[in-house]
Write an enzyme that holds these catalytic residues in place. Structure first.
Site, PDB file in Angstrom:
ATOM      1  CB  SER A 143     -24.315 -19.509  -4.671  1.00 58.20           C
ATOM      2  OG  SER A 143     -23.742 -20.625  -5.315  1.00 58.20           O
TER       3      SER A 143
ATOM      4  CE  LYS B 157     -23.484 -23.092  -2.046  1.00 58.74           C
ATOM      5  NZ  LYS B 157     -23.649 -22.654  -3.454  1.00 58.74           N
TER       6      LYS B 157
ATOM      7  CB  SER C 174     -20.298 -20.077  -2.369  1.00 61.42           C
ATOM      8  OG  SER C 174     -21.573 -20.215  -2.973  1.00 61.42           O
TER       9      SER C 174
ATOM     10  CE  LYS D 260     -23.231 -18.215  -0.478  1.00 61.57           C
ATOM     11  NZ  LYS D 260     -22.411 -17.881  -1.672  1.00 61.57           N
TER      12      LYS D 260
END
Length: 584
Positions: free
Chosen positions: A57, A60, A117, A220
Site C-alpha cells: 500500500s 497509494k 488505506s 504511509k
C-alpha cells in the site's frame, strides 16, 4: 474422554505451529531500508535500498500524489463527485465498502486512501480521473520516472500484489519527499489519526507509530503477504526532518520498532544546519491539459471583459535577409534627409521629388541583392504597396552591436512617404516619434541597399547618428501631410525613453490578489512560487510581495491588471485555495 483429550492436543499443536512458523513465513519477504535527510536529499543509511520489491500500500502515495497534481492543474476538484467503477467496488480489503455506481466526492476518497488505506477508494480515484486502471497505472509509472524513481513500475492504484508491480525503498523515499515538498497544503492528511469520509469515520493504519514516535507526522503503511510489513515515515525534530522507508517487516510492532531505530540514526547523523534544497518539480507531459474539464463535467468558457478586441492574424513567413555592403551608410543618411526635409511651396518641386523617390524604390525592387534574392517587401511596395506582415526579429539588447545597428528610425518612413528636398535645408535631429525598438526589418535593409538619390548629395553636414529603432508605417495620414507642409519644428528636449512592457486594457496595473496568511516568511514565499508556477499565464508579470502582519505573513501578488487579477483569483479559488482580490 480419549477423543476429547486428542482434540485438545490437536488444537494445541496447531496453535504452537502457528506461533512458531508465522515469523518464519513473514521473514520470506526480503528486507530493505533507507534513511534520507529530507532537507537535502542526502542518504544517511541504506540496506538493500535498490532491490525491486513489492511496495504493497505504499503505492497509494503515488495515487495520492497524482490526485493532488490533478487538482492543482484544474483537471478535477476536491468536491468533484466520482462514480465508483465496478473495478473499484470489487477490490478486496482493506475497503471502505463502496458500491458500483455510487457517487462520492474526491476529498472523501483521498482521506480514505491516505488514512484507512482503503483499496476500493484508491482504485476509485484512479478510475475516476484516468478512466481505467490501465490508464492510471501508465500515468503512475510515467510520473515515477519523472520523479527519478528509476526502478518502479505500477500496475494498479492500491498496491495489491500484481506481476510487474514493483518498487524500491529508495524510490518510495523519494516519493515521500516529493509529497512533502510539492504538496505541503495536503501533507497534513498523513498525520491524521482519524478522518470523516462522508459515509463514516475511519482510523489511521499508522496511528500507533504516530503516537509512539516523537515528531512523526506520516506517511504511509503497507502490508501484503508478498511484501511483508512496509512503512515510509517522516519525522521532524528541531530544524531536522528525516524520511525513512522499511520493506519486509515481520510484524507491525517489529516494523515500527525498526523505523524508530532508523529515524533515530538519521537524526543523529544529519547536520544541524544545512541549506535546504527542495526537489525539482517533475517534467511530466502524460497528463490531461491544465484546462481540461473534470470527469463528468463539460468544458466551460470564461469570458474576460474589458479585453481589446483586436484581430491578430498569423504572421507570414519570415522573408530572407539581404546582406548589405559597408558602403550603405550614405544611402541610409540620404533616406533620413528625405524623411525630414521641409516641404517647399512649389508643387512642381514636390512632384519631382516624389517621382524620384518612387523611381528609387522601383529600382530596388528590380535589383537583386548580393545573395541573388529580391527583397520581398521592397518588391511588394514597388508594385502597389502590398501589406506584408513579416515575423518580428529578436528584440534588441543594450550594447549589442547586432541588435542595435546604425539603421535610422526614419528609413521606412522615407520609403512609404517620399518627401521633397530643399538643397539649402539642414537636417535637424530626429523628432520624437513612436518607435518599435527592434532590429531593422527586411524592407528597411532592402531600401538601404539602393543607391543614394542625387538630391541628398547637397547635404552640407553629416547627420548625427540617430538612436537605433524602426517605425513601421503605411500610407501617410492627413496629420503627417499637414506636418510636412509647415517644415521642421524645434527639437524637443530629450527625455528618457518610456518602455511599455505590456498594454493594459483595464486602466492600469493597480490590482492584485492575496493568498492568505502564513506562519513564516518562508512559507509565504513558497506559496507565492507555487502559485506562480500553477498560474504562469495570468501571473507572468505580477510582482510577489510578503507583508508581515500581527497574525502572520501575508502573501500577495501586486502590479496586475484587473482582468488578470480576477482570472487568477477564480482559478486559484477553483483549487480550493484562499484568494482575495485587491482593488486600487
Amino acid at each position: 474422554m480419549v477423543v476429547t483429550t486428542l482434540m485438545r492436543w490437536v488444537r494445541f499443536g496447531l496453535l504452537a505451529f502457528t506461533l512458531l512458523c508465522a515469523p518464519i513465513l513473514a521473514q520470506a519477504a526480503p528486507y530493505a531500508a533507507i534513511v534520507m535527510d529530507a532537507r537535502t536529499g542526502e542518504i544517511l543509511y541504506s540496506n538493500n535500498a535498490d532491490t525491486r520489491l513489492h511496495p504493497a500500500s505504499l503505492t497509494k502515495m503515488m495515487t495520492l500524489y497524482l490526485a493532488f497534481r490533478a487538482i492543482e492543474r484544474g483537471e478535477i476538484t476536491l468536491d468533484t463527485k466520482i462514480t465508483v467503477s465496478k473495478n473499484a467496488a470489487a477490490q478486496p480489503p482493506s475497503r471502505l465498502g463502496l458500491k458500483a455506481g455510487q457517487k462520492i466526492a474526491l476529498r472523501y476518497l483521498i482521506r480514505a486512501a491516505a488514512v484507512k488505506s482503503a483499496n476500493d477508494a484508491a482504485s476509485a480515484i484512479g478510475d475516476g480521473i484516468a478512466g481505467s486502471e490501465e490508464a492510471w497505472a501508465e500515468r503512475m509509472t510515467s510520473m515515477a520516472k519523472s520523479l527519478g524513481m528509476k526502478n518502479t513500475t505500477f500496475k494498479n492504484a492500491n498496491g495489491l500484489t500484481r506481476t510487474g508491480h514493483l518498487s524500491t525503498a529508495r524510490d518510495m523515499t523519494l516519493l515521500g519527499r516529493h509529497l512533502f515538498y510539492d504538496f505541503p497544503q495536503y501533507y497534513n492528511i498523513f498525520s491524521r489519526r482519524s478522518a470523516d469520509v462522508g459515509v463514516g469515520t475511519v482510523y489511521s493504519t499508522n496511528r500507533k507509530f504516530l503516537a509512539a514516535y516523537e515528531g512523526a507526522d506520516g506517511i504511509k503503511t503497507g502490508y501484503t503477504s508478498a511484501a511483508g510489513f512496509n512503512l515510509t515515515a517522516s519525522a521532524k525534530r528541531g530544524n531536522k526532518r528525516i524520511i525513512a522507508t522499511v520493506f519486509g517487516g515481520t510484524s507491525t510492532a517489529q516494523r515500527n520498532a525498526k523505523m524508530a531505530e532508523l529515524l533515530d540514526l538519521g537524526f543523529g547523523r544529519a547536520p544541524g544546519k544545512v541549506r535546504e534544497q527542495a526537489p525539482e518539480a517533475p517534467q511530466y507531459l502524460a497528463e490531461a491539459p491544465r484546462d481540461a474539464p473534470a470527469p463528468g463535467h463539460s468544458a466551460k468558457t470564461i469570458r474576460v471583459t474589458g479585453a481589446a478586441l483586436v484581430e491578430s492574424p498569423r504572421p507570414d513567413s519570415k522573408p530572407q535577409m539581404v546582406d548589405l555592403p559597408d558602403t550603405d551608410t550614405d544611402a541610409i543618411m540620404a533616406a533620413i534627409a528625405l524623411a525630414q526635409a521641409p516641404k517647399p511651396s512649389d508643387s512642381a518641386v514636390v512632384a519631382a521629388a516624389v517621382s524620384d523617390a518612387q523611381d528609387a524604390v522601383a529600382s530596388i525592387a528590380d535589383t537583386p541583392s548580393d545573395s541573388g534574392v529580391l527583397a520581398p517587401v521592397a518588391v511588394a511596395q514597388a508594385k502597389g504597396g502590398l501589406n506584408v506582415s513579416p515575423r518580428p526579429l529578436k528584440a534588441p539588447r543594450r550594447n549589442d552591436p547586432v541588435s542595435e545597428p546604425e539603421a535610422p528610425v526614419a528609413v521606412a518612413q522615407a520609403a512609404a512617404v517620399p518627401a521633397p528636398v530643399i538643397p539649402a535645408a539642414k537636417p535637424t535631429a530626429l523628432q520624437a516619434a513612436p518607435t518599435q525598438t527592434t532590429a531593422p526589418q527586411p524592407e528597411t535593409l532592402a531600401l538601404a541597399s539602393a543607391p543614394a538619390p542625387a538630391q541628398t548629395e547637397t547635404a552640407q553636414e553629416p547627420l548625427a547618428a540617430p538612436a537605433a529603432g524602426f517605425v513601421q508605417s503605411s500610407k501617410p495620414q492627413p496629420e503627417t501631410l499637414l506636418l510636412a507642409s509647415v517644415g521642421p519644428t524645434p527639437a524637443a528636449p530629450r527625455e528618457d525613453p518610456v518602455v511599455i512592457a505590456r498594454a493594459s486594457t483595464s486602466g492600469g496595473r493597480h490590482w492584485g490578489i492575496k493568498l492568505g496568511l502564513h506562519t513564516s516568511e518562508y512559507n509565504a514565499q513558497r506559496a507565492l512560487v507555487q502559485t506562480a508556477l500553477m498560474e504562469s499565464n495570468s501571473l507572468s508579470e505580477a510582482l510577489r510581495k510578503v507583508n508581515r502582519r500581527p497574525q502572520g505573513f501575508e502573501a500577495s501578488f501586486v502590479g496586475m491588471t484587473e482582468d488578470d487579477a480576477k482570472l487568477a483569483c477564480r482559478r486559484i479559488a477553483a483549487r480550493s485555495n484562499p484568494c482575495e482580490l485587491i482593488g486600487p
